[in-house]
Design an enzyme around this catalytic site. Structure first.
Site, PDB file in Angstrom:
ATOM      1  N   LYS A   1       0.828  -1.212   0.000  1.00 31.46           N
ATOM      2  CA  LYS A   1       0.000   0.000   0.000  1.00 31.46           C
ATOM      3  C   LYS A   1       0.861   1.259   0.000  1.00 31.46           C
ATOM      4  O   LYS A   1       0.471   2.275  -0.560  1.00 31.46           O
ATOM      5  CB  LYS A   1      -0.975  -0.006   1.177  1.00 31.46           C
ATOM      6  CG  LYS A   1      -2.081  -1.033   0.968  1.00 31.46           C
ATOM      7  CD  LYS A   1      -3.341  -0.706   1.738  1.00 31.46           C
ATOM      8  CE  LYS A   1      -4.432  -1.710   1.384  1.00 31.46           C
ATOM      9  NZ  LYS A   1      -5.628  -1.552   2.199  1.00 31.46           N
TER      10      LYS A   1
ATOM     11  N   LYS B   1      -4.562 -11.728  -8.508  1.00 27.66           N
ATOM     12  CA  LYS B   1      -5.895 -11.869  -7.946  1.00 27.66           C
ATOM     13  C   LYS B   1      -6.868 -10.860  -8.564  1.00 27.66           C
ATOM     14  O   LYS B   1      -6.474  -9.728  -8.840  1.00 27.66           O
ATOM     15  CB  LYS B   1      -5.774 -11.579  -6.440  1.00 27.66           C
ATOM     16  CG  LYS B   1      -6.697 -12.376  -5.570  1.00 27.66           C
ATOM     17  CD  LYS B   1      -6.388 -12.140  -4.100  1.00 27.66           C
ATOM     18  CE  LYS B   1      -7.159 -10.960  -3.552  1.00 27.66           C
ATOM     19  NZ  LYS B   1      -7.383 -10.988  -2.110  1.00 27.66           N
TER      20      LYS B   1
ATOM     21  N   LYS C   1     -10.556  -4.855  -7.637  1.00 24.58           N
ATOM     22  CA  LYS C   1     -11.347  -3.734  -8.133  1.00 24.58           C
ATOM     23  C   LYS C   1     -10.470  -2.652  -8.771  1.00 24.58           C
ATOM     24  O   LYS C   1     -10.960  -1.840  -9.536  1.00 24.58           O
ATOM     25  CB  LYS C   1     -12.196  -3.136  -7.006  1.00 24.58           C
ATOM     26  CG  LYS C   1     -11.352  -2.667  -5.853  1.00 24.58           C
ATOM     27  CD  LYS C   1     -12.178  -2.080  -4.747  1.00 24.58           C
ATOM     28  CE  LYS C   1     -11.313  -1.511  -3.646  1.00 24.58           C
ATOM     29  NZ  LYS C   1     -10.547  -2.498  -2.892  1.00 24.58           N
TER      30      LYS C   1
END
Ligand code: TRP
Length: 336
Positions: free
Chosen positions: A116, A198, A201
């Protein structure tokens, strides 16, 4: 109220995007099947979403629509405790306490934190760093036996266990030490665009949302990346054919067919016929879910009833744990 003969499960998803096929087939669909066997708590992790800048209106909307999507995916609010994390203030409070029992070094090693930081270089805030202590609080408040999570959250669950054990060693038995629960069935759904990562979104072309319109689902599957092998046959081989294997997992999950049945069904037909067939199967599987979710989203009062009752039930359990913790660490009992 919790049935003491049953074990307890808890999990959450951040309302930072609409639910997608990976959330549904990999998580929520399996959760729905656990309701009779376990006491289940599922929440919208809205406090966690704040670690990344959010549009306030959108966050509020998605926290409620995610609840509608949970229910439409089969989480019966009579059988599961469904709530919004921020409605149970004990999460933030225990989060603070556990921050004081989680080491800087431990938090620095979290791979999600490092990822992140790379993605949000202009907003590496303290919340992003201490995210795992809040997640530990989410979990430990409810004394669950199991935490159903995907591979990417296993490290956070391990840290939760370490923190619980550390706290118990200092103050005596306080928290149940939970285990991650990897469901027996349930697929790990990959991106349709990059089948080695994976479904996420943040990659809208490779991601099918459960609220997507049929024509969008069809288009995404038509454009799904398949593999560059020359035989082009529908065969399950995640190592060498990640694209077609991912489509097979999806098709298998929504139709209940085995890989062998799928291979036989598309024998000699190549990828050209297979991709739209998977799209059609997903459209049919998602249709009742989308319609049910849309119906509930229009019924704000119903959703409010559900999250009100959920918060009430969750608070009851969370408050009990927090009271014990406050007492153990030496805080003065609140007089009113
Ligand atoms: N960190 C989880 C995720 O990003 C969401 C989450 C927050 C969670 N608190 C939790 C999951 C507690 C399980 C249990 O997917």
């Amino acid at each position: 109220m919790d049935n003491n003969d049953k074990k307890t499960m808890l999990s959450g998803i951040q309302p930072s995007g609409d639910l997608h096929l990976g959330n549904y087939l990999g998580a929520v669909k399996n959760w729905a099947a656990l309701a009779d066997e376990f006491n289940c708590y599922y929440f919208m992790a809205d406090l966690h979403s704040l670690t990344v800048r959010q549009d306030p209106k959108e966050l509020r909307r998605r926290s409620v629509t995610q609840l509608a999507q949970y229910i439409a995916c089969g989480l019966d609010p009579e059988k599961n405790t469904l709530f919004i994390q921020s409605h149970v203030h004990e999460h933030a409070e225990l989060g603070w306490i556990l921050n004081c029992y989680t080491m800087f070094g431990e938090l620095s090693r979290m791979t999600q934190f490092k990822d992140k930081c790379a993605k949000n270089a202009d907003n590496i805030n303290g919340g992003l760093f201490t995210y795992p202590s809040l997640m530990a609080a989410d979990i430990l408040l409810y004394q669950p036996d199991y935490v159903p999570v995907g591979e990417d959250q296993k490290q956070h669950c391990e840290l939760t266990r370490d923190v619980a054990i550390r706290f118990n060693n200092i103050y005596g038995e306080t928290f149940k030490v939970p285990e991650p629960y990897i469901p027996k069935v349930g697929a790990r759904i990959m991106s349709l665009g990059t089948p080695t990562s994976k479904m996420s979104k943040s990659d809208p072309q490779g991601c099918v949302f459960i609220m997507d319109k049929p024509e969008d689902i069809a288009r995404k599957f038509r454009r799904a990346v398949t593999d560059s092998d020359t035989e082009r046959c529908v065969h399950y081989d995640p190592q060498n054919k990640p694209g077609v294997s991912n489509l097979m997992s999806i098709y298998s999950s929504v139709t209940g067919k085995t890989f062998e049945q799928i291979e036989r069904e598309f024998d000699g037909q190549g990828y050209g016929a297979f991709k739209p067939a998977v799209g059609d199967a997903v459209i049919e599987a998602m249709r009742p879910i989308r319609e049910e979710a849309e119906r509930m989203i229009a019924d704000k009062a119903y959703l409010k009833d559900v999250y009100t009752e959920g918060a009430r039930r969750a608070s009851h359990v969370a408050a009990k744990t927090l009271r014990r913790v406050y007492k153990k660490v030496g805080l003065v009992e609140k007089p009113f």
